[in-house]
Enzyme design. Sequence first.
Site, mmCIF file in Angstrom:
data_model
loop_
_atom_site.group_PDB
_atom_site.id
_atom_site.type_symbol
_atom_site.label_atom_id
_atom_site.label_comp_id
_atom_site.label_asym_id
_atom_site.label_seq_id
_atom_site.Cartn_x
_atom_site.Cartn_y
_atom_site.Cartn_z
ATOM 1 N N SER A 55 0.859 -1.170 0.000
ATOM 2 C CA SER A 55 0.000 0.000 0.000
ATOM 3 C C SER A 55 0.901 1.229 0.000
ATOM 4 C CB SER A 55 -0.888 -0.045 1.241
ATOM 5 O OG SER A 55 -1.923 0.903 1.145
ATOM 6 N N ARG A 303 0.920 -3.990 -6.827
ATOM 7 C CA ARG A 303 -0.367 -4.529 -6.419
ATOM 8 C C ARG A 303 -1.467 -3.719 -7.090
ATOM 9 N NH1 ARG A 303 -4.250 -7.269 -5.424
ATOM 10 N NH2 ARG A 303 -5.157 -7.768 -3.388
ATOM 11 N N THR A 339 -7.770 1.893 3.005
ATOM 12 C CA THR A 339 -7.599 1.099 4.212
ATOM 13 C C THR A 339 -8.690 1.370 5.247
ATOM 14 O OG1 THR A 339 -5.250 1.194 3.794
ATOM 15 C CG2 THR A 339 -5.934 0.479 5.981
ATOM 16 N N CYS A 497 2.461 -6.978 -17.107
ATOM 17 C CA CYS A 497 2.910 -7.685 -15.909
ATOM 18 C C CYS A 497 4.183 -7.013 -15.389
ATOM 19 C CB CYS A 497 3.182 -9.152 -16.200
ATOM 20 S SG CYS A 497 4.001 -9.937 -14.802
ATOM 21 N N CYS A 521 5.928 -14.283 -10.057
ATOM 22 C CA CYS A 521 4.674 -13.562 -9.806
ATOM 23 C C CYS A 521 4.670 -12.881 -8.438
ATOM 24 C CB CYS A 521 3.508 -14.543 -9.911
ATOM 25 S SG CYS A 521 1.924 -13.789 -9.531
ATOM 26 N N CYS A 524 0.085 -9.394 -7.979
ATOM 27 C CA CYS A 524 -0.561 -8.088 -8.103
ATOM 28 C C CYS A 524 -1.953 -8.201 -8.711
ATOM 29 C CB CYS A 524 0.311 -7.143 -8.925
ATOM 30 S SG CYS A 524 0.301 -7.469 -10.696
ATOM 31 N N CYS A 527 -2.822 -9.345 -14.445
ATOM 32 C CA CYS A 527 -3.119 -10.172 -15.617
ATOM 33 C C CYS A 527 -4.577 -10.633 -15.610
ATOM 34 C CB CYS A 527 -2.172 -11.371 -15.686
ATOM 35 S SG CYS A 527 -2.024 -12.271 -14.144
#
Lengths: 552, 249
Positions: A55, A303, A339, A497, A521, A524, A527
């Site tokens: 975050s 992310r 959040t 990606c 990977c 996130c 894709c």
Amino acid sequence: MSARETMEVDVVVVGAGPAGLSAAIRLKQLAKAADAEISIIVLEKSAEIGGHILSGAVLDPAALDALVPDWKERGAPLETKVKSDSFRVFTKNGSFAIPSFFLPPLFSNHGNYIASLGSLCAWLGEQAEALGIDVFPGFAATEILYNEDGSVKGVATGDMGRAADGSEKPEFAAGMELHARYTLIGEGARGSLAKQLDARFSLQENAQPQKYGLGIKEIWEIDPKKHCLGHVEHTLGWPLNNDTGGGGFLYHAAGNKLFLGLVVHLNYKNPFLSPFEEMQRYKTHPHLARLLEGGKRLSFGARAMTSGGWQSIPELAFPGGALIGCSAGFMNLPRVKGTHNAMWSGMKTAEAVFEALSIGRSNDLLAGLNARVTDGEIKADLKKVRNAKPLLSRFGTLFGTLFSGFDLWTNTLLGFSVFGTLGHGAPDYASLNKARDSKKIDYPKPDGKRTFDRASSVFLANLSHSEDQPVHLVLKDPSLPIARNLPDFDEPAQLYCPAGVYEILRDEDGKPRFNINAANCVHCKTCDIKDPAQNINWVPPEGGSGPSYQGM
Amino acid sequence: MKVLVPLKRVVDFNVNIRLKADGSGVDKTNVKMSMNPFDEIALEEAVRLKEAGKADEVIAVSIGVEKGQDILRTALACGADRAILVIAEEDVEPLNIAKILAAIVAEEKPELVLMGKQAIDNDCNQSGQMLAALLGWGQGTFASKIELADDAIQVTREVDAGLQTIKVNLPAIVTADLRLNTPRYATLPNIMKAKKKPLDITTPDKLGVEVRQRLTILETVEPPVRQPGIRVTSVAELVDRLKNEAGVL
Ligand SMILES: Cc1cc2nc3c(=O)[nH]c(=O)nc-3n(C[C@H](O)[C@H](O)[C@H](O)COP(=O)(O)OP(=O)(O)OC[C@H]3O[C@@H](n4cnc5c(N)ncnc54)[C@H](O)[C@@H]3O)c2cc1C
Ligand code: SF4
């Protein structure tokens, strides 16, 4: 197949993010206050709580104040108060600040904290365990279990020790079934189970499609002389062009750290755009170059976040449980904050679940949950900014920002919007133009000091992923990347990606082949969101796989 | 037969470590910690001995900070019967470790101590050997295979030239190498059950051991960064650069 063990609990929560942990903690607090026994299990796919959390973050402590009023005494890792705030527009070589009196008050970060959400979650996890909640990091929920009446019965955790071909390795251990009276899904943006629940219960049907942005973040340790503890900066404009939504953030955190990131809205149109390269280029702007000079990059991660806002909130309840946090999508885009709402939604859902449990109910629909969760704080936060994203999508960054600034003021001062409530149009996977109608983007080569390639970046995400396990990026039709995506869009997976998972390799005759480096990977979820063919299904790999973010 | 398995909590092997800004050591704030991989292998072997009916009890012990409870809980989930945490500061030197373990051996009277060949953080590769010396027991280090007989243990060791098989009388110390086995996963049901297994906490003091650190770390430095490669456009340029820049021709 080896038999799975089963366990019955009152509530199972999927995901130890702010939403899941707040739900679990609130539920246990209510149970304690009423002298009731409620068994709660929280599952988390990361090997450690917070390890998959990425975050900004500037945190609005309102929900935390309500959940754990004495969080300061209990040592919550919110140490750096925001001291100053600025909002800049970047051009290629320069920038100008937007004076604060132009900005609607919701932009002010007064009273907020610069912190690591991952660290906050680790702390919330400790609070949860101290209350007697069983939190299990290292276990992904991979399957929704259903009762005969179609209601959700719980979840199953994934098997461990399956080889790439699906066979059982000697150390194989079957997953476990958790049967619960209510199942709460707090997987964050684009949850893999939430996606299945949406397909089954049409949760999104009466809402606008969810929209997303991809955030790429780096933590730098910078020259103390240039560090300005507590300073928060948001930027708009360069390196993104007027057609591409998004913006950057620069948060000066404790320990001479700079949290630096770029968010690219995933409804971008040019298939040759690479969010990763945009982020690298962002750092070459004079304003950043000055800050980073003499600094050192410590971490990297990416992310997706939700950005559909008020119009995109789906039906939250399904028979036997509910979506909480960004699995539903409560992100406030102009404020770049989700959040607090994730926590509110967890807490309020917990209250509804507690009432239902108290009168002996189970596995049924928590009717009226949407109003219950959103009335109050979430509505007040999200409703007035509801047109920001649609205006940006329609008019581009320049006019979109001007119009939404105007809209935010009328909403703030007069409580209405001249635009009403705008829709989002097409989902993000449908926004790409054809490659032949698009311009290639020439990104500069990394200099190894300020800008880097994918491999050395992903290295800083501390990935762990056993290669000998089934590929967790499942292609519904394995031929589509080469047959359709390549000619139409130059297979954009190669570029969207951020971790370099997807490659087009060519054999000696030049015949293309789609290659998936699954071990790269960073979870996130881009894709799963952006593939124009909607052919990639992200499913959780073996529990504990993936990044190990520290202080992200 | 009792088997004692010492376990160390180390920075997880997937984590890229970095130095503290003042160069005084590795920065461990917020860093993921886990069980030393070689210790995991030793534990697995001990549990397999128990499952094969050759051992009656597996005792896991860790020496270090309070958080070490985490890896002991994992050990209990993987099949250890009970656990002991000796609270001490982080990075206790091998000789102190060996002395503390010797004190635990005196109390618990195991016939076999199965431990990792080294910890991946400081790579000392000393604790097992020192413990053997303190106890006057036989030792089989770098084990890639073990076979337990009534009063002895046959240990296949990974040595430079290949494999060497030795027989060590019990009681003995065996240190595990990478190829000894593949450890199992701590499964969810077993983690739940492990919460009820006993975990005792003690201190070096209570064990009658004085911890005295003998080494001083003078400096910790990062390895030099590898210079990025360059692409030359012609053989002539290559030769030129080798001659004038690299100075190797
Ligand atoms: C780049 C970026 C910057 C942001 N900046 C800010 C900011 O400054 N301030 C702010 O308030 N908000 C910010 N946000 C938004 C904020 O991070 C989210 O709103 C918030 O994290 C949502 O919380 P959550 O609990 O719903 O989901 P998440 O935080 O995503 O947590 C979900 C958890 O569930 C786990 N999980 C997922 N699927 C499974 C599964 N199947 N089984 C087991 N576990 C699973 C994940 O590993 C994760 O730990 C930002 C987001 C991004 C991407
Ligand atoms: S494979 Fe998908 S989820 Fe994984 S890093 Fe790449 S885009 Fe993100």
